[in-house]
Design a protein around this motif. Sequence first.
Motif, PDB file in Angstrom:
ATOM      1  N   UNK A 130     -30.706 -15.616  19.554  1.00  0.00           N
ATOM      2  CA  UNK A 130     -29.385 -16.038  19.999  1.00  0.00           C
ATOM      3  C   UNK A 130     -29.513 -17.109  21.075  1.00  0.00           C
ATOM      4  N   UNK A 131     -28.390 -17.716  21.426  1.00  0.00           N
ATOM      5  CA  UNK A 131     -28.332 -18.737  22.455  1.00  0.00           C
ATOM      6  C   UNK A 131     -27.638 -18.134  23.667  1.00  0.00           C
ATOM      7  N   UNK A 132     -28.051 -18.553  24.847  1.00  0.00           N
ATOM      8  CA  UNK A 132     -27.544 -17.983  26.091  1.00  0.00           C
ATOM      9  C   UNK A 132     -26.503 -18.887  26.729  1.00  0.00           C
ATOM     10  N   UNK A 133     -25.374 -18.304  27.127  1.00  0.00           N
ATOM     11  CA  UNK A 133     -24.347 -19.023  27.888  1.00  0.00           C
ATOM     12  C   UNK A 133     -24.518 -18.632  29.353  1.00  0.00           C
ATOM     13  N   UNK A 134     -25.085 -19.496  30.178  1.00  0.00           N
ATOM     14  CA  UNK A 134     -25.408 -19.100  31.552  1.00  0.00           C
ATOM     15  C   UNK A 134     -24.198 -18.806  32.422  1.00  0.00           C
ATOM     16  N   UNK A 135     -23.101 -19.519  32.247  1.00  0.00           N
ATOM     17  CA  UNK A 135     -21.957 -19.311  33.116  1.00  0.00           C
ATOM     18  C   UNK A 135     -21.186 -18.048  32.773  1.00  0.00           C
ATOM     19  N   UNK A 136     -21.364 -17.552  31.541  1.00  0.00           N
ATOM     20  CA  UNK A 136     -20.697 -16.323  31.135  1.00  0.00           C
ATOM     21  C   UNK A 136     -21.672 -15.158  31.034  1.00  0.00           C
ATOM     22  N   UNK A 137     -22.964 -15.425  31.208  1.00  0.00           N
ATOM     23  CA  UNK A 137     -24.027 -14.415  31.089  1.00  0.00           C
ATOM     24  C   UNK A 137     -23.920 -13.658  29.771  1.00  0.00           C
ATOM     25  N   UNK A 138     -23.755 -14.400  28.685  1.00  0.00           N
ATOM     26  CA  UNK A 138     -23.628 -13.807  27.375  1.00  0.00           C
ATOM     27  C   UNK A 138     -24.558 -14.483  26.375  1.00  0.00           C
ATOM     28  N   UNK A 139     -24.897 -13.740  25.348  1.00  0.00           N
ATOM     29  CA  UNK A 139     -25.653 -14.290  24.227  1.00  0.00           C
ATOM     30  C   UNK A 139     -24.683 -14.494  23.062  1.00  0.00           C
ATOM     31  N   UNK A 140     -24.915 -15.539  22.267  1.00  0.00           N
ATOM     32  CA  UNK A 140     -24.098 -15.718  21.069  1.00  0.00           C
ATOM     33  C   UNK A 140     -24.962 -16.348  20.002  1.00  0.00           C
ATOM     34  N   UNK A 141     -24.557 -16.123  18.736  1.00  0.00           N
ATOM     35  CA  UNK A 141     -25.298 -16.641  17.596  1.00  0.00           C
ATOM     36  C   UNK A 141     -24.566 -17.820  16.980  1.00  0.00           C
ATOM     37  N   UNK A 142     -25.360 -18.793  16.559  1.00  0.00           N
ATOM     38  CA  UNK A 142     -24.799 -19.863  15.740  1.00  0.00           C
ATOM     39  C   UNK A 142     -24.790 -19.398  14.302  1.00  0.00           C
TER      40      UNK A 142
END
Length: 81
Positions: free
Chosen positions: A68-80
């Motif tokens: 997954x890819x990390x969103x640093x400002x939201x501290x979340x992982x998400x998948x493309x």
Amino acid sequence: MMVTVLQLQPVLLSIAPVSVAVMLYAMKRKKVWLMRLSLIGMVLSVLLLFAFQYLDYRHLENCLQQGEVYKPFQSQCFKFN
């Protein structure tokens, strides 16, 4: 409701500017004990900064291991897709 250390990050990192302001005041008033206290606050804020950076790096590493890819400002992982 449980509060985590990461939720307190802005409050804990606000120790640094407060310590600098206290240092300036202590230097103006020539209060050695207050200067030492503000230096302790500055060192504590640097240690907290290192700790938070390490935790952020670990979260990034966990996201990448899951593909997954990390969103640093939201501290979340998400998948493309």
